[in-house]
Design a protein around this motif. Structure first.
Motif, PDB file in Angstrom:
ATOM      1  N   THR A   1      40.331 133.067 -12.461  1.00 24.67           N
ATOM      2  CA  THR A   1      40.609 133.975 -13.578  1.00 24.67           C
ATOM      3  C   THR A   1      40.607 133.193 -14.896  1.00 24.67           C
ATOM      4  O   THR A   1      41.226 132.135 -15.001  1.00 24.67           O
ATOM      5  CB  THR A   1      41.998 134.644 -13.385  1.00 24.67           C
ATOM      6  OG1 THR A   1      41.940 135.464 -12.223  1.00 24.67           O
ATOM      7  CG2 THR A   1      42.376 135.492 -14.598  1.00 24.67           C
TER       8      THR A   1
ATOM      9  N   VAL B   1      47.194 135.486 -10.058  1.00 26.35           N
ATOM     10  CA  VAL B   1      45.906 136.062 -10.466  1.00 26.35           C
ATOM     11  C   VAL B   1      44.811 135.511  -9.563  1.00 26.35           C
ATOM     12  O   VAL B   1      44.963 134.435  -8.980  1.00 26.35           O
ATOM     13  CB  VAL B   1      45.596 135.754 -11.957  1.00 26.35           C
ATOM     14  CG1 VAL B   1      46.591 136.443 -12.859  1.00 26.35           C
ATOM     15  CG2 VAL B   1      45.556 134.264 -12.234  1.00 26.35           C
TER      16      VAL B   1
ATOM     17  N   LEU C   1      52.748 140.387 -13.398  1.00 27.31           N
ATOM     18  CA  LEU C   1      51.662 139.771 -12.628  1.00 27.31           C
ATOM     19  C   LEU C   1      52.059 139.612 -11.164  1.00 27.31           C
ATOM     20  O   LEU C   1      51.268 139.881 -10.262  1.00 27.31           O
ATOM     21  CB  LEU C   1      51.321 138.393 -13.199  1.00 27.31           C
ATOM     22  CG  LEU C   1      50.447 138.312 -14.436  1.00 27.31           C
ATOM     23  CD1 LEU C   1      50.085 136.858 -14.704  1.00 27.31           C
ATOM     24  CD2 LEU C   1      49.176 139.131 -14.289  1.00 27.31           C
TER      25      LEU C   1
ATOM     26  N   VAL D   1      39.961 140.447 -13.632  1.00 21.57           N
ATOM     27  CA  VAL D   1      41.198 140.119 -14.346  1.00 21.57           C
ATOM     28  C   VAL D   1      40.927 139.030 -15.387  1.00 21.57           C
ATOM     29  O   VAL D   1      40.187 138.076 -15.122  1.00 21.57           O
ATOM     30  CB  VAL D   1      42.279 139.607 -13.352  1.00 21.57           C
ATOM     31  CG1 VAL D   1      43.585 139.305 -14.092  1.00 21.57           C
ATOM     32  CG2 VAL D   1      42.534 140.620 -12.246  1.00 21.57           C
TER      33      VAL D   1
ATOM     34  N   LEU E   1      45.673 143.086  -8.125  1.00 27.90           N
ATOM     35  CA  LEU E   1      44.797 142.331  -9.025  1.00 27.90           C
ATOM     36  C   LEU E   1      43.711 141.593  -8.243  1.00 27.90           C
ATOM     37  O   LEU E   1      42.616 141.355  -8.751  1.00 27.90           O
ATOM     38  CB  LEU E   1      45.616 141.332  -9.849  1.00 27.90           C
ATOM     39  CG  LEU E   1      46.527 141.951 -10.909  1.00 27.90           C
ATOM     40  CD1 LEU E   1      47.376 140.881 -11.586  1.00 27.90           C
ATOM     41  CD2 LEU E   1      45.729 142.729 -11.948  1.00 27.90           C
TER      42      LEU E   1
END
Ligand SMILES: Cc1cc2nc3c(=O)[nH]c(=O)nc-3n(C[C@H](O)[C@H](O)[C@H](O)COP(=O)(O)O)c2cc1C
Length: 163
Positions: free
Chosen positions: A111, A107, A68, A80, A75
Motif C-alpha cells: 500500500t 493495510v 484501519l 487502498v 481493506l
C-alpha cells in the motif's frame, strides 16, 4: 466505482487535504465520499479507500489506527492508499515512525503511504502543545502543498482507471 476518503484531523488541516483529494478526483470523474474515521459507517460499500491521519507525537491519531485495524479484513479486498499529515518532512525515519510502522500491518502489502506537510495555527494550541512545538522547533503556518496533493490524487485516478 465508489471511493471513500476517511480522515482523522484534530485541527482541520488533514480534513482539508482529504477534501482537496476528493475535488481533484472529481476532475477525473471519480466521485469520492469524504468522512472522518469516526463518522463513516465503514468501507463495505466502497471499491477503493484512502485513509489519512494527522501525526501527533510521531503517531497516527488513535481513531485512525483503530479504523484501519477494524477495517483490515475488508481493506485486504480493496484498493487502498494512505497518507499522513505532519510538520516533519522525514516521516519514514525515526520521527513519525508510528505513522509508518504502526499502521503497516493493517493495510494490504505494498500500500502506498504518502506524507504531506501539514499546517499549524498557534491560536488553536494549548500551553502544553505550544511547548511541544517549541521544543521541536516546529514552524507555524499552513505548509500544505496543494500541488503535490492534487498530483497524488491524479496518480490515484490513473490507477483506478487502469483497473
Ligand atoms: C502537540 C503536537 C504534536 C505534533 N507532533 C508531530 C509529530 O510528531 N510529527 C509531525 O510531523 N507533526 C507533528 N505535529 C504537527 C501536526 O501533525 C500538523 O500540524 C498537522 O498538519 C495537524 O493536522 P490537523 O490540523 O489535521 O490536526 C504536531 C502538532 C502538535 C500540536
Amino acid at each position: 466505482m465508489r471511493v471513500l476518503i476517511a480522515y482523522s484531523s484534530k485541527y482541520g488541516s488533514t480534513r482539508g487535504i482529504a477534501q482537496a483529494i476528493a475535488e481533484q478526483l472529481g476532475t477525473h470523474a471519480v466521485s469520492a465520499d469524504v468522512a472522518s474515521v469516526t463518522e463513516t459507517t465503514g468501507v463495505a460499500d466502497y471499491d477503493a479507500v484512502i485513509v489519512g491521519s494527522a501525526i501527533y507525537m510521531a503517531q497516527w491519531m488513535p481513531e485512525a489506527r483503530e479504523f484501519l485495524e477494524k477495517s483490515a479484513a475488508e481493506l485486504a479486498d480493496r484498493q487502498v492508499w494512505v497518507f499522513s499529515s505532519g510538520l516533519s518532512d522525514t516521516p519514514s525515519k525515526d520521527t513519525n515512525s508510528g505513522g509508518n510502522r504502526g499502521i503497516r500491518s493493517f493495510v494490504p502489502e505494498g500500500t502506498e503511504h504518502r506524507h504531506f506537510t501539514g499546517a499549524l495555527d498557534m491560536d488553536n494550541l494549548n500551553i502544553a502543545e505550544r511547548a511541544v512545538i517549541a521544543a521541536a522547533r516546529g514552524k507555524y503556518g499552513d505548509h500544505r502543498d496543494f500541488d503535490a496533493i492534487r498530483a497524488w490524487a491524479d496518480s490515484i485516478a490513473e490507477k483506478l482507471r487502469a483497473d
